[in-house]
Write a protein that holds these residues in place. Structure first.
Motif, PDB file in Angstrom:
ATOM      1  N   ASN A   1       0.822  -1.214   0.000  1.00  0.00           N
ATOM      2  CA  ASN A   1       0.000   0.000   0.000  1.00  0.00           C
ATOM      3  C   ASN A   1       0.857   1.266   0.000  1.00  0.00           C
ATOM      4  OD1 ASN A   1      -2.063  -1.803   0.102  1.00  0.00           O
ATOM      5  ND2 ASN A   1      -2.930  -1.071   2.026  1.00  0.00           N
ATOM      6  N   ALA A   2       1.974   1.225   0.691  1.00  0.00           N
ATOM      7  CA  ALA A   2       2.831   2.411   0.770  1.00  0.00           C
ATOM      8  C   ALA A   2       3.366   2.808  -0.593  1.00  0.00           C
ATOM      9  CB  ALA A   2       3.979   2.156   1.739  1.00  0.00           C
ATOM     10  N   LYS A   3       3.540   1.822  -1.475  1.00  0.00           N
ATOM     11  CA  LYS A   3       4.055   2.093  -2.823  1.00  0.00           C
ATOM     12  C   LYS A   3       2.946   2.102  -3.856  1.00  0.00           C
ATOM     13  CE  LYS A   3       8.602   0.071  -1.898  1.00  0.00           C
ATOM     14  NZ  LYS A   3       9.603  -0.957  -2.311  1.00  0.00           N
ATOM     15  N   SER A   4       1.708   1.892  -3.421  1.00  0.00           N
ATOM     16  CA  SER A   4       0.577   1.789  -4.350  1.00  0.00           C
ATOM     17  C   SER A   4       0.890   0.769  -5.447  1.00  0.00           C
ATOM     18  CB  SER A   4       0.263   3.155  -4.970  1.00  0.00           C
ATOM     19  OG  SER A   4      -0.169   4.069  -3.994  1.00  0.00           O
ATOM     20  N   ALA A   5       1.419  -0.348  -5.045  1.00  0.00           N
ATOM     21  CA  ALA A   5       1.858  -1.353  -6.003  1.00  0.00           C
ATOM     22  C   ALA A   5       1.272  -2.712  -5.674  1.00  0.00           C
ATOM     23  CB  ALA A   5       3.386  -1.444  -6.010  1.00  0.00           C
ATOM     24  N   ILE A   6       1.039  -3.493  -6.705  1.00  0.00           N
ATOM     25  CA  ILE A   6       0.699  -4.892  -6.531  1.00  0.00           C
ATOM     26  C   ILE A   6       1.697  -5.715  -7.327  1.00  0.00           C
ATOM     27  CG2 ILE A   6      -1.742  -4.434  -6.148  1.00  0.00           C
ATOM     28  CD1 ILE A   6      -2.249  -5.677  -8.926  1.00  0.00           C
ATOM     29  N   TYR A   7       1.851  -6.945  -6.930  1.00  0.00           N
ATOM     30  CA  TYR A   7       2.843  -7.811  -7.533  1.00  0.00           C
ATOM     31  C   TYR A   7       2.220  -9.167  -7.865  1.00  0.00           C
ATOM     32  CZ  TYR A   7       5.654  -4.328  -5.129  1.00  0.00           C
ATOM     33  OH  TYR A   7       6.176  -3.143  -4.678  1.00  0.00           O
ATOM     34  N   LEU A   8       2.811  -9.825  -8.830  1.00  0.00           N
ATOM     35  CA  LEU A   8       2.430 -11.192  -9.147  1.00  0.00           C
ATOM     36  C   LEU A   8       3.713 -12.001  -9.218  1.00  0.00           C
ATOM     37  CD1 LEU A   8       0.014 -13.053  -9.801  1.00  0.00           C
ATOM     38  CD2 LEU A   8       0.563 -12.711 -12.216  1.00  0.00           C
ATOM     39  N   GLN A   9       3.938 -12.807  -8.196  1.00  0.00           N
ATOM     40  CA  GLN A   9       5.086 -13.695  -8.176  1.00  0.00           C
ATOM     41  C   GLN A   9       4.693 -14.981  -8.876  1.00  0.00           C
ATOM     42  OE1 GLN A   9       8.314 -13.265  -6.963  1.00  0.00           O
ATOM     43  NE2 GLN A   9       8.695 -15.254  -7.941  1.00  0.00           N
ATOM     44  N   MET A  10       5.422 -15.316  -9.929  1.00  0.00           N
ATOM     45  CA  MET A  10       5.085 -16.481 -10.742  1.00  0.00           C
ATOM     46  C   MET A  10       6.228 -17.484 -10.646  1.00  0.00           C
ATOM     47  SD  MET A  10       3.432 -14.585 -14.068  1.00  0.00           S
ATOM     48  CE  MET A  10       4.985 -13.850 -14.569  1.00  0.00           C
ATOM     49  N   ASN A  11       5.931 -18.644 -10.110  1.00  0.00           N
ATOM     50  CA  ASN A  11       6.927 -19.704  -9.959  1.00  0.00           C
ATOM     51  C   ASN A  11       6.532 -20.914 -10.801  1.00  0.00           C
ATOM     52  OD1 ASN A  11       8.279 -18.130  -8.015  1.00  0.00           O
ATOM     53  ND2 ASN A  11       7.027 -18.989  -6.364  1.00  0.00           N
ATOM     54  N   SER A  12       7.499 -21.780 -11.027  1.00  0.00           N
ATOM     55  CA  SER A  12       7.257 -23.015 -11.795  1.00  0.00           C
ATOM     56  C   SER A  12       6.535 -22.704 -13.092  1.00  0.00           C
ATOM     57  CB  SER A  12       6.450 -24.006 -10.957  1.00  0.00           C
ATOM     58  OG  SER A  12       7.122 -24.316  -9.757  1.00  0.00           O
ATOM     59  N   LEU A  13       7.023 -21.721 -13.803  1.00  0.00           N
ATOM     60  CA  LEU A  13       6.359 -21.281 -15.023  1.00  0.00           C
ATOM     61  C   LEU A  13       6.349 -22.375 -16.079  1.00  0.00           C
ATOM     62  CD1 LEU A  13       7.597 -17.628 -15.037  1.00  0.00           C
ATOM     63  CD2 LEU A  13       5.211 -18.319 -15.239  1.00  0.00           C
ATOM     64  N   LYS A  14       5.271 -22.388 -16.852  1.00  0.00           N
ATOM     65  CA  LYS A  14       5.060 -23.363 -17.904  1.00  0.00           C
ATOM     66  C   LYS A  14       4.895 -22.636 -19.238  1.00  0.00           C
ATOM     67  CE  LYS A  14       2.359 -26.174 -14.665  1.00  0.00           C
ATOM     68  NZ  LYS A  14       1.043 -26.813 -14.429  1.00  0.00           N
ATOM     69  N   PRO A  15       5.158 -23.320 -20.343  1.00  0.00           N
ATOM     70  CA  PRO A  15       4.945 -22.674 -21.651  1.00  0.00           C
ATOM     71  C   PRO A  15       3.528 -22.139 -21.817  1.00  0.00           C
ATOM     72  CG  PRO A  15       6.230 -24.661 -21.929  1.00  0.00           C
ATOM     73  CD  PRO A  15       5.797 -24.633 -20.486  1.00  0.00           C
ATOM     74  N   GLU A  16       2.555 -22.802 -21.221  1.00  0.00           N
ATOM     75  CA  GLU A  16       1.173 -22.332 -21.341  1.00  0.00           C
ATOM     76  C   GLU A  16       0.894 -21.065 -20.537  1.00  0.00           C
ATOM     77  OE1 GLU A  16       2.228 -25.417 -20.541  1.00  0.00           O
ATOM     78  OE2 GLU A  16       0.883 -26.352 -19.050  1.00  0.00           O
ATOM     79  N   ASP A  17       1.853 -20.615 -19.750  1.00  0.00           N
ATOM     80  CA  ASP A  17       1.713 -19.326 -19.067  1.00  0.00           C
ATOM     81  C   ASP A  17       2.102 -18.160 -19.977  1.00  0.00           C
ATOM     82  OD1 ASP A  17       3.022 -20.924 -16.152  1.00  0.00           O
ATOM     83  OD2 ASP A  17       0.920 -20.391 -16.532  1.00  0.00           O
ATOM     84  N   THR A  18       2.600 -18.478 -21.154  1.00  0.00           N
ATOM     85  CA  THR A  18       2.983 -17.439 -22.097  1.00  0.00           C
ATOM     86  C   THR A  18       1.778 -16.597 -22.477  1.00  0.00           C
ATOM     87  OG1 THR A  18       4.822 -18.709 -23.014  1.00  0.00           O
ATOM     88  CG2 THR A  18       3.866 -16.994 -24.424  1.00  0.00           C
ATOM     89  N   ALA A  19       1.893 -15.287 -22.285  1.00  0.00           N
ATOM     90  CA  ALA A  19       0.775 -14.379 -22.546  1.00  0.00           C
ATOM     91  C   ALA A  19       1.229 -12.946 -22.295  1.00  0.00           C
ATOM     92  CB  ALA A  19      -0.404 -14.702 -21.633  1.00  0.00           C
ATOM     93  N   VAL A  20       0.381 -12.028 -22.691  1.00  0.00           N
ATOM     94  CA  VAL A  20       0.526 -10.646 -22.244  1.00  0.00           C
ATOM     95  C   VAL A  20      -0.241 -10.525 -20.933  1.00  0.00           C
ATOM     96  CG1 VAL A  20       0.104  -8.217 -22.738  1.00  0.00           C
ATOM     97  CG2 VAL A  20       0.735  -9.790 -24.594  1.00  0.00           C
ATOM     98  N   TYR A  21       0.441 -10.041 -19.919  1.00  0.00           N
ATOM     99  CA  TYR A  21      -0.159  -9.900 -18.599  1.00  0.00           C
ATOM    100  C   TYR A  21      -0.534  -8.444 -18.367  1.00  0.00           C
ATOM    101  CZ  TYR A  21       0.990 -14.676 -17.367  1.00  0.00           C
ATOM    102  OH  TYR A  21       1.040 -16.043 -17.324  1.00  0.00           O
TER     103      TYR A  21
END
Length: 121
Positions: free
Chosen positions: A74-94
């Protein structure tokens, strides 16, 4: 108005990890829901994860449960998405998005420009 700027995309091999960031500015109402969507080539845009500024995580897509983690600063007005064990099917525009209420459809109020994530096998 809410402005959203994503960063952190890239190209990596399957099994790797990546963290996406989204900084919000403007009228960042604390009641807004923040979300991460993704759109792969030829597919519809789908909601991956959502979180409220209060920190209550409201949603993970089944395809990412146990591998992705959404968080906020909240202090940085930021959100994050930590992505682990990535797979080829995760390929996309986020995309980072903000909405007044939780919804799994892609008709959210505000959108970032998107960041490409490419996972090679």
């Amino acid at each position: 108005q809410v402005q959203l700027v994503e960063s952190g995309g890239g190209l990596l091999q399957a099994g790797g990890s990546l963290r996406l960031s989204c900084v919000a500015s403007g009228r960042t109402y604390s009641s807004y829901v923040m979300g991460w969507f993704r759109q792969a080539p030829g597919k519809e845009r789908e909601l991956v994860a959502a979180i409220r500024w209060s920190g209550i995580i409201t949603y993970y897509a089944d395809s990412v449960k146990g591998r992705f983690t959404v968080s906020r600063d909240n202090a940085k007005s930021a959100i994050y998405l930590q992505m682990n064990s990535l797979k080829p099917e995760d390929t996309a525009v986020y995309y980072c998005a903000a909405n007044r209420r939780m919804s799994s459809s892609d008709t959210w109020d505000y959108w970032g420009q998107g960041t490409q994530v490419t996972v090679s096998s």
